[in-house]
Design a protein around this motif. Structure first.
Motif, PDB file in Angstrom:
ATOM      1  N   GLY A   1       0.699  -1.302   0.090  1.00  0.00           N
ATOM      2  CA  GLY A   1      -0.161   0.129  -0.090  1.00  0.00           C
ATOM      3  C   GLY A   1       0.725   1.234   0.114  1.00  0.00           C
ATOM      4  N   GLY A   2       1.975   1.352  -0.430  1.00  0.00           N
ATOM      5  CA  GLY A   2       2.938   2.471  -0.570  1.00  0.00           C
ATOM      6  C   GLY A   2       3.073   3.087   0.733  1.00  0.00           C
ATOM      7  N   PHE A   3       3.262   4.492   0.467  1.00  0.00           N
ATOM      8  CA  PHE A   3       3.364   5.210   1.655  1.00  0.00           C
ATOM      9  C   PHE A   3       2.632   5.162   2.676  1.00  0.00           C
ATOM     10  CE2 PHE A   3       3.902   9.491   3.667  1.00  0.00           C
ATOM     11  CZ  PHE A   3       5.010   9.499   4.237  1.00  0.00           C
ATOM     12  N   SER A   4       1.294   4.912   2.370  1.00  0.00           N
ATOM     13  CA  SER A   4       0.359   5.072   3.422  1.00  0.00           C
ATOM     14  C   SER A   4       0.541   4.099   4.548  1.00  0.00           C
ATOM     15  CB  SER A   4      -1.269   4.892   2.955  1.00  0.00           C
ATOM     16  OG  SER A   4      -1.949   4.178   3.286  1.00  0.00           O
ATOM     17  N   THR A   5       0.925   2.714   4.221  1.00  0.00           N
ATOM     18  CA  THR A   5       1.120   1.753   4.947  1.00  0.00           C
ATOM     19  C   THR A   5       2.777   2.113   5.782  1.00  0.00           C
ATOM     20  OG1 THR A   5      -0.117   0.274   3.685  1.00  0.00           O
ATOM     21  CG2 THR A   5       1.474  -0.706   5.667  1.00  0.00           C
ATOM     22  N   VAL A   6       3.631   2.426   4.759  1.00  0.00           N
ATOM     23  CA  VAL A   6       5.106   2.498   5.235  1.00  0.00           C
ATOM     24  C   VAL A   6       5.058   3.495   6.207  1.00  0.00           C
ATOM     25  CG1 VAL A   6       7.322   3.141   4.293  1.00  0.00           C
ATOM     26  CG2 VAL A   6       5.845   1.444   3.155  1.00  0.00           C
ATOM     27  N   SER A   7       4.151   4.602   6.071  1.00  0.00           N
ATOM     28  CA  SER A   7       4.356   5.463   7.277  1.00  0.00           C
ATOM     29  C   SER A   7       4.075   5.008   8.558  1.00  0.00           C
ATOM     30  CB  SER A   7       3.458   6.738   6.824  1.00  0.00           C
ATOM     31  OG  SER A   7       2.115   6.128   6.850  1.00  0.00           O
ATOM     32  N   ARG A   8       3.083   4.060   8.474  1.00  0.00           N
ATOM     33  CA  ARG A   8       2.581   3.289  10.007  1.00  0.00           C
ATOM     34  C   ARG A   8       3.830   2.626  10.404  1.00  0.00           C
ATOM     35  NH1 ARG A   8      -2.194   3.297   6.941  1.00  0.00           N
ATOM     36  NH2 ARG A   8      -3.534   4.873   7.729  1.00  0.00           N
ATOM     37  N   ILE A   9       4.538   1.771   9.178  1.00  0.00           N
ATOM     38  CA  ILE A   9       5.573   0.962   9.742  1.00  0.00           C
ATOM     39  C   ILE A   9       6.467   1.810  10.449  1.00  0.00           C
ATOM     40  CG2 ILE A   9       7.200  -0.812   8.925  1.00  0.00           C
ATOM     41  CD1 ILE A   9       5.224  -1.857   6.950  1.00  0.00           C
ATOM     42  N   VAL A  10       6.960   2.954   9.728  1.00  0.00           N
ATOM     43  CA  VAL A  10       7.948   3.756  10.192  1.00  0.00           C
ATOM     44  C   VAL A  10       7.647   4.170  11.469  1.00  0.00           C
ATOM     45  CG1 VAL A  10       9.090   6.060   9.887  1.00  0.00           C
ATOM     46  CG2 VAL A  10       8.771   4.250   7.861  1.00  0.00           C
ATOM     47  N   MET A  11       6.413   4.657  11.913  1.00  0.00           N
ATOM     48  CA  MET A  11       6.201   5.276  13.114  1.00  0.00           C
ATOM     49  C   MET A  11       6.166   4.056  14.289  1.00  0.00           C
ATOM     50  SD  MET A  11       5.870   8.149  12.425  1.00  0.00           S
ATOM     51  CE  MET A  11       6.082   8.777  13.989  1.00  0.00           C
ATOM     52  N   SER A  12       5.804   2.753  13.725  1.00  0.00           N
ATOM     53  CA  SER A  12       5.837   1.921  14.845  1.00  0.00           C
ATOM     54  C   SER A  12       7.113   1.452  15.287  1.00  0.00           C
ATOM     55  CB  SER A  12       5.014   0.777  14.251  1.00  0.00           C
ATOM     56  OG  SER A  12       5.230  -0.485  14.845  1.00  0.00           O
ATOM     57  N   LEU A  13       7.836   1.321  14.181  1.00  0.00           N
ATOM     58  CA  LEU A  13       9.288   1.097  14.494  1.00  0.00           C
ATOM     59  C   LEU A  13      10.178   2.150  15.191  1.00  0.00           C
ATOM     60  CD1 LEU A  13      11.818  -0.871  13.758  1.00  0.00           C
ATOM     61  CD2 LEU A  13      12.224   0.602  11.699  1.00  0.00           C
ATOM     62  N   TYR A  14       9.806   3.314  14.687  1.00  0.00           N
ATOM     63  CA  TYR A  14      10.177   4.460  15.620  1.00  0.00           C
ATOM     64  C   TYR A  14      10.058   4.132  16.983  1.00  0.00           C
ATOM     65  CZ  TYR A  14      10.505   9.566  16.825  1.00  0.00           C
ATOM     66  OH  TYR A  14      10.485  10.759  17.444  1.00  0.00           O
ATOM     67  N   ASP A  15       8.713   4.209  17.424  1.00  0.00           N
ATOM     68  CA  ASP A  15       8.435   4.087  18.894  1.00  0.00           C
ATOM     69  C   ASP A  15       9.262   2.668  19.569  1.00  0.00           C
ATOM     70  OD1 ASP A  15       6.565   5.930  18.313  1.00  0.00           O
ATOM     71  OD2 ASP A  15       4.949   4.592  18.108  1.00  0.00           O
ATOM     72  N   LYS A  16       9.497   1.797  18.752  1.00  0.00           N
ATOM     73  CA  LYS A  16      10.023   0.742  19.379  1.00  0.00           C
ATOM     74  C   LYS A  16      11.311   0.929  19.553  1.00  0.00           C
ATOM     75  CE  LYS A  16       7.217  -3.283  17.749  1.00  0.00           C
ATOM     76  NZ  LYS A  16       6.181  -2.339  16.807  1.00  0.00           N
ATOM     77  N   LEU A  17      12.101   1.381  18.683  1.00  0.00           N
ATOM     78  CA  LEU A  17      13.329   1.823  18.675  1.00  0.00           C
ATOM     79  C   LEU A  17      13.765   2.694  19.921  1.00  0.00           C
ATOM     80  CD1 LEU A  17      14.620   2.794  15.185  1.00  0.00           C
ATOM     81  CD2 LEU A  17      15.282   0.849  16.366  1.00  0.00           C
ATOM     82  N   LEU A  18      12.992   3.774  20.224  1.00  0.00           N
ATOM     83  CA  LEU A  18      12.926   4.728  21.082  1.00  0.00           C
ATOM     84  C   LEU A  18      12.773   4.125  22.434  1.00  0.00           C
ATOM     85  CD1 LEU A  18      11.523   8.042  19.963  1.00  0.00           C
ATOM     86  CD2 LEU A  18      13.908   7.367  19.907  1.00  0.00           C
ATOM     87  N   ASP A  19      12.013   3.215  22.559  1.00  0.00           N
ATOM     88  CA  ASP A  19      11.454   2.628  23.689  1.00  0.00           C
ATOM     89  C   ASP A  19      12.601   1.385  24.223  1.00  0.00           C
ATOM     90  OD1 ASP A  19       9.633   4.270  24.450  1.00  0.00           O
ATOM     91  OD2 ASP A  19       8.002   3.028  23.405  1.00  0.00           O
ATOM     92  N   ASP A  20      13.253   1.120  23.210  1.00  0.00           N
ATOM     93  CA  ASP A  20      14.362  -0.163  23.394  1.00  0.00           C
ATOM     94  C   ASP A  20      15.443   0.184  24.300  1.00  0.00           C
ATOM     95  OD1 ASP A  20      14.399  -3.257  22.614  1.00  0.00           O
ATOM     96  OD2 ASP A  20      16.348  -2.232  22.344  1.00  0.00           O
TER      97      ASP A  20
END
Lengths: 119, 336
Positions: free
Chosen positions: A10-29
């Motif tokens: 789904g292009g950027f629409s999905t990738v943007s959510r993946i990015v946000m989710s990964l970003y949250d995980k990275l910061l919390d790790d």
């Protein structure tokens, strides 16, 4: 032409959510999070967007030289790299990415291990 | 539980940070849980300036007094995450005490998404730029393979319909003793020499209204009047032919390999079309091309043989003797 995972999910629409989710995980790790302590938010988001987009075959702008330069001042160990890999898998699972595609993303990531870790 | 108690509990628990502060001292009178999570729980004397370090509290309160309402943003780090909060100052009165009601909304996600959109749009812009550049390169390549009119037609319809051009002129050229040149020289040298020569021919042709159709080894084939009509197409090919030979003569004086061209000129109808599906190329063929080939076969080295079909169209700038073209003895200054 075969679709890249980027287009398939789904292009950027999905990738943007993946990015946000990964970003949250990275910061919390606690293992990989500290690498981002002194990084500005826009810079980090920019990095993550390009990173995920590149791994999934989207509009890529990361060259290997870029990646190597961005990480050369950091002391990254195999442990950190492996942890990031786990976080990527978790994130992709959340978004129901097929194992096959997720493996391809991980392989693309693994291929760059040498750029991040000084041997 | 009384209504007031329920209200207070709600106020404490909501995801919006709410605090009350005295306008003249800046001392916080109340802060709900969300506010305390972000900025720390205030005691009796804590001021706005002490907890919201990124904010010019005095200026904000002064603006509130002036304008009755004031909105600003505060960014701070919570663990390693940058949190941005939009703070709205509202005015309230409790008895005689003037109060500022601070309503704080967490807009971190919006800021993060804004940063992501910025990053993404930059990537897309760069990609668009690259695609445009590639498209230009492809266009340039295709324009080397076919005339612009044919390219435009190909782009719009995916095919180029064959067209008959009733009256055009054709120039064909080959080199005498090419086989010997091939045998005596390094292939790379020959290719480089041909490259030079054909490039010069292209330039001369362009100057006189001829366009190269193709080269095959030592044969060079150009046409005037395809696909755009040229009034004096016979004059075009004649002029080009004379200058091709003149160029070779000059070149031969300073180069080891002596190139002797034979040229055939003819006029008449041809067909122009893109031929091939995968490996398409614009080709021109037909009676005028065949005539030029035949007449060239009889030409001597460094001679221009003219088919009768073209002979009558040549004006006084040229002279023809025994089917061979040359410039008139008193050349017109204009064509020099």
């Amino acid at each position: 032409m075969t679709k890249t995972p980027y287009e398939k999910y789904g292009g950027f629409s999905t990738v943007s959510r993946i990015v946000m989710s990964l970003y949250d995980k990275l910061l919390d790790d606690d293992d990989v999070g500290p690498f981002f302590d002194d990084v500005d938010m826009p810079q980090l988001i920019d990095h993550q967007t390009k990173f995920v987009s590149t791994l999934m075959g989207g509009p890529a702008s990361f060259t290997d030289t870029h990646i190597a330069n961005a990480h050369k001042h950091l002391e990254i160990d195999d442990m950190h790299f492996d942890r990031l890999k786990e976080l990527i898998v978790e994130t992709l699972e959340e978004f129901s990415v097929d194992t096959e595609d997720s493996d391809a993303v991980l392989a693309a990531f693994e291929a760059r291990r040498g750029l991040l870790i000084e041997t | 539980m009384s209504i007031e108690a329920i209200n207070e509990q709600l106020l404490r628990a909501i995801g919006v940070g709410v605090a009350l502060a005295e306008i003249d001292t800046g001392v916080l009178r109340f802060a709900n849980d969300t506010f305390a999570d972000w900025f720390g729980a205030p005691d009796d004397s804590t001021t706005i300036a002490e907890v919201m370090t990124g904010l010019d509290a005095k200026a904000a309160l002064a603006k509130l007094v002036d304008e009755g309402r004031h909105t600003t943003e505060v960014t701070f780090k919570m663990r390693r995450r940058s949190i941005t909060v939009a703070v709205e100052f509202n005015h309230a009165l409790e008895g005689q005490v003037e109060l500022a009601v601070l309503v704080c909304q967490n807009i971190t996600r919006i800021k993060e998404l804004e940063a992501m959109i910025d990053s993404y749009s930059m990537m897309v812009e760069r990609n668009t730029h690259e695609i445009r550049r590639e498209k230009e390169q492809v266009e340039k390549l295709l324009l080397n393979m076919m005339p612009r009119a044919a390219y435009e037609e190909y782009k719009s319809f995916g095919v180029v319909a064959p067209r008959v051009f009733e009256d055009v002129s054709v120039l064909t050229l080959d080199f005498a003793e090419f086989g010997k040149i091939l045998a005596d020289n390094d292939p790379a040298v020959i290719v480089s020499e041909l490259n030079d020569i054909y490039t010069a021919f292209d330039r001369i042709g362009e100057q006189f209204g001829c366009e190269r159709v193709r080269t095959t080894g030592d044969s060079y084939f150009a046409v005037s009047g395809v696909p755009d009509p040229v009034n004096d197409h016979a004059g075009s090919v004649a002029n080009a032919a004379i200058r091709f030979l003149r160029y070779l003569e000059r070149r031969n004086t300073s180069h080891p390999i002596q190139w002797s061209a034979r040229i055939g000129l003819a006029s008449g109808p041809v067909i122009g079309s893109v031929v091939g599906v995968q490996k398409y190329v614009y080709d021109v063929f037909g009676p005028a091309v065949a005539a030029a080939d035949v007449i060239r076969a009889g030409a001597l080295p460094m001679q221009i043989a003219v088919d009768p079909s073209l002979e009558d169209r040549i004006d006084e700038r040229f002279q023809i003797a025994n089917g061979t073209l040359a410039e008139a003895e008193k050349p017109n200054a204009e064509i020099r």
